[in-house]
Design a protein around this motif. Sequence first.
Motif, PDB file in Angstrom:
ATOM      1  N   ARG A 403      -0.815 -36.737   1.124  1.00  0.00           N
ATOM      2  CA  ARG A 403      -0.664 -37.590   2.492  1.00  0.00           C
ATOM      3  C   ARG A 403      -2.147 -37.153   3.371  1.00  0.00           C
ATOM      4  N   ASN A 404      -2.730 -36.345   3.084  1.00  0.00           N
ATOM      5  CA  ASN A 404      -3.952 -36.100   3.569  1.00  0.00           C
ATOM      6  C   ASN A 404      -5.053 -37.146   3.133  1.00  0.00           C
ATOM      7  N   ILE A 405      -4.845 -37.535   1.788  1.00  0.00           N
ATOM      8  CA  ILE A 405      -5.909 -38.726   1.437  1.00  0.00           C
ATOM      9  C   ILE A 405      -5.494 -39.856   2.185  1.00  0.00           C
ATOM     10  N   ALA A 406      -4.277 -40.263   2.066  1.00  0.00           N
ATOM     11  CA  ALA A 406      -3.953 -41.639   2.744  1.00  0.00           C
ATOM     12  C   ALA A 406      -4.241 -41.572   4.268  1.00  0.00           C
ATOM     13  N   GLN A 407      -4.426 -40.387   4.829  1.00  0.00           N
ATOM     14  CA  GLN A 407      -4.569 -40.438   6.489  1.00  0.00           C
ATOM     15  C   GLN A 407      -6.292 -40.591   6.524  1.00  0.00           C
ATOM     16  N   ALA A 408      -7.011 -40.071   5.434  1.00  0.00           N
ATOM     17  CA  ALA A 408      -8.465 -40.336   5.416  1.00  0.00           C
ATOM     18  C   ALA A 408      -8.826 -41.882   5.360  1.00  0.00           C
ATOM     19  N   LEU A 409      -8.096 -42.273   4.399  1.00  0.00           N
ATOM     20  CA  LEU A 409      -8.228 -43.897   4.197  1.00  0.00           C
ATOM     21  C   LEU A 409      -7.801 -44.791   5.491  1.00  0.00           C
ATOM     22  N   GLU A 410      -6.602 -44.372   6.237  1.00  0.00           N
ATOM     23  CA  GLU A 410      -6.320 -45.159   7.233  1.00  0.00           C
ATOM     24  C   GLU A 410      -7.503 -44.865   8.249  1.00  0.00           C
ATOM     25  N   ARG A 411      -8.023 -43.546   8.598  1.00  0.00           N
ATOM     26  CA  ARG A 411      -9.261 -43.422   9.669  1.00  0.00           C
ATOM     27  C   ARG A 411     -10.162 -44.346   9.445  1.00  0.00           C
ATOM     28  N   LEU A 412     -10.372 -44.832   7.919  1.00  0.00           N
ATOM     29  CA  LEU A 412     -11.583 -45.713   7.505  1.00  0.00           C
ATOM     30  C   LEU A 412     -11.457 -47.111   7.695  1.00  0.00           C
ATOM     31  N   GLU A 413      -9.961 -47.470   7.919  1.00  0.00           N
ATOM     32  CA  GLU A 413      -9.898 -48.716   8.243  1.00  0.00           C
ATOM     33  C   GLU A 413     -10.351 -49.559   9.090  1.00  0.00           C
ATOM     34  N   GLY A 414     -10.689 -50.781   8.920  1.00  0.00           N
ATOM     35  CA  GLY A 414     -11.516 -51.510   9.889  1.00  0.00           C
ATOM     36  C   GLY A 414     -12.934 -51.102  10.115  1.00  0.00           C
ATOM     37  N   SER A 415     -13.327 -50.047   9.494  1.00  0.00           N
ATOM     38  CA  SER A 415     -14.834 -49.655   9.760  1.00  0.00           C
ATOM     39  C   SER A 415     -15.809 -50.871   9.278  1.00  0.00           C
ATOM     40  N   PRO A 416     -16.567 -51.262  10.175  1.00  0.00           N
ATOM     41  CA  PRO A 416     -17.700 -52.323   9.690  1.00  0.00           C
ATOM     42  C   PRO A 416     -18.869 -51.826   8.456  1.00  0.00           C
ATOM     43  N   SER A 417     -18.682 -50.634   8.494  1.00  0.00           N
ATOM     44  CA  SER A 417     -19.643 -50.107   7.487  1.00  0.00           C
ATOM     45  C   SER A 417     -18.955 -50.193   6.139  1.00  0.00           C
ATOM     46  N   ILE A 418     -17.889 -50.438   5.897  1.00  0.00           N
ATOM     47  CA  ILE A 418     -17.145 -50.457   4.627  1.00  0.00           C
ATOM     48  C   ILE A 418     -16.422 -52.079   4.157  1.00  0.00           C
ATOM     49  N   ARG A 419     -17.000 -52.289   2.957  1.00  0.00           N
ATOM     50  CA  ARG A 419     -16.661 -53.752   2.689  1.00  0.00           C
ATOM     51  C   ARG A 419     -15.496 -53.576   1.849  1.00  0.00           C
ATOM     52  N   GLY A 420     -14.597 -54.452   2.140  1.00  0.00           N
ATOM     53  CA  GLY A 420     -13.130 -54.849   1.302  1.00  0.00           C
ATOM     54  C   GLY A 420     -12.289 -53.497   1.515  1.00  0.00           C
ATOM     55  N   ARG A 421     -11.561 -53.413   0.315  1.00  0.00           N
ATOM     56  CA  ARG A 421     -10.745 -52.245   0.322  1.00  0.00           C
ATOM     57  C   ARG A 421     -11.174 -51.130  -0.680  1.00  0.00           C
ATOM     58  N   PRO A 422     -11.147 -49.833  -0.126  1.00  0.00           N
ATOM     59  CA  PRO A 422     -11.430 -48.777  -1.179  1.00  0.00           C
ATOM     60  C   PRO A 422     -10.486 -48.715  -2.340  1.00  0.00           C
ATOM     61  N   MET A 423     -10.963 -48.366  -3.343  1.00  0.00           N
ATOM     62  CA  MET A 423     -10.306 -47.836  -4.578  1.00  0.00           C
ATOM     63  C   MET A 423      -9.681 -46.649  -4.765  1.00  0.00           C
ATOM     64  N   LEU A 424      -8.480 -46.532  -4.918  1.00  0.00           N
ATOM     65  CA  LEU A 424      -7.973 -44.872  -5.242  1.00  0.00           C
ATOM     66  C   LEU A 424      -7.451 -44.962  -6.365  1.00  0.00           C
ATOM     67  N   MET A 425      -7.747 -43.860  -7.171  1.00  0.00           N
ATOM     68  CA  MET A 425      -7.136 -43.576  -8.479  1.00  0.00           C
ATOM     69  C   MET A 425      -6.887 -42.021  -8.495  1.00  0.00           C
ATOM     70  N   HIS A 426      -5.716 -41.948  -8.867  1.00  0.00           N
ATOM     71  CA  HIS A 426      -5.328 -40.257  -8.758  1.00  0.00           C
ATOM     72  C   HIS A 426      -5.728 -39.761 -10.097  1.00  0.00           C
ATOM     73  N   ILE A 427      -5.852 -38.461 -10.176  1.00  0.00           N
ATOM     74  CA  ILE A 427      -6.471 -37.926 -11.464  1.00  0.00           C
ATOM     75  C   ILE A 427      -5.427 -37.050 -11.897  1.00  0.00           C
ATOM     76  N   LEU A 428      -5.168 -37.319 -13.415  1.00  0.00           N
ATOM     77  CA  LEU A 428      -3.975 -36.692 -14.213  1.00  0.00           C
ATOM     78  C   LEU A 428      -4.530 -35.365 -14.589  1.00  0.00           C
ATOM     79  N   ASP A 429      -3.982 -34.428 -14.037  1.00  0.00           N
ATOM     80  CA  ASP A 429      -4.368 -32.863 -14.043  1.00  0.00           C
ATOM     81  C   ASP A 429      -3.126 -32.183 -14.842  1.00  0.00           C
TER      82      ASP A 429
END
Length: 429
Positions: A403-429
């Motif tokens: 949930r925290n990671i999703a919130q961080a990405l939501e905070r960055l939505e619409g930022s003029p500094s970021i092009r396109g959609r960020p890529m999220l991949m979970h790590i298999l631990d």
Amino acid sequence: MTEPLKIALAGLGTVGGGVVRLLETNRDLIARRAGRPIEVVAISARDRAKDRGVDLSPFRWVDDTGSLATLAGVDVVVELIGGSDGPALALARNSIAAGRAFVTANKAMIAHHGLELASAAEAKGVALKYEAAVAGGIPVIKGLREGAAANELAHVYGILNGTCNYILTTMEAEGRDFAEVLAEAQALGYAEADPSFDIDGVDAAHKLSILASLAFGTKIDFDSVEITGIRHVLAADIAEAAALGFRVRLLGYAETLGDGLFQRVHPHLVPLNHPLAHVAGSLNAVVAEGNFVGRLLFEGRGAGDGPTASAVVADLIDIARGEYGPAFAMPVASLAARLAADAGERRGRAYLRFTVEDKVGVLAEIAAAMRDSNVSIESLIQRGAQGDGGVLVAIVTHESPERNIAQALERLEGSPSIRGRPMLMHILD
């Protein structure tokens, strides 16, 4: 002589032709193992004149595929048409209603209608078998339903789509981007002309929902599978993963969380010391972890005429022996109905890739969004400007709630500094 098991076969594509060839090539061996001969007595397909490379003259040709369900002298109907609904589903319903055993390789139909068909098969006392629907020739359905039947399973996950695995491992080996490798896979016949079912994760999600039902004794719930495909994976992501000691794989992953069921198809970073990191090309692999048996690994060819036909005929041998039970390892009435689990409660590490403007303050903006969402950064890599002037920033987080990671990405939505959609991949631990 023992009475043969008589088969009506619907669909004579790659797999259907493979079934005919396998039954003919290994006729005597199959009869000894099944305790009786297995014979195709009727066939049906769309094009009667097509050359399929096998001799079809010994079999009765039926133009109306649906009539195979009630054709006299048939013990088992084998469906290799495909599609979740339409003629395949009608054939399944009518065959079972007529008291015929039913074998299918149709993962979409089982994912969407498996419970209905299993309930009908129980009422009629006939077999519903679908080993070929998941992972081709790998006996994972039998392994979970029978071999691991005494175990409580904690997780089931794996590489469930050979097309995606071929694309990702080719990108990994040759450093090429997704679109180029996809085009090559289509030219070689590894990918369909319309590859969306594969590359967008839907095929893997069908298979995962079936595996989850078998593993956890739950009702199939395809609609609750979270699905992300590989369309947006870059060669740069695979290179960054390699630098960090990982390989990128599209995984289907399911587990129980409290009273809920978690199911996700998503690109993952897999550590090099995990066996799935070494599954290459079009191979499939499934991992199940039981409380007494430990980790089980099933690996092999997940598609093609030979492996899939092998799984179909294995089901026929079981039916010939009279060895079959409930389609989902227990009666449908005993399967639990679980709500979709809240993925936000899961904890883990993640890989995040941003394409950003080459200007001062961008890294601070991303770091602030992470800080404000209580996500700790384990490592951060910034690469030089790309051909379009954008800069790649790759982050690996410490373990945190999703949930925290999703919130961080939501905070960055619409930022003029970021092009396109960020890529999220979970790590298999």
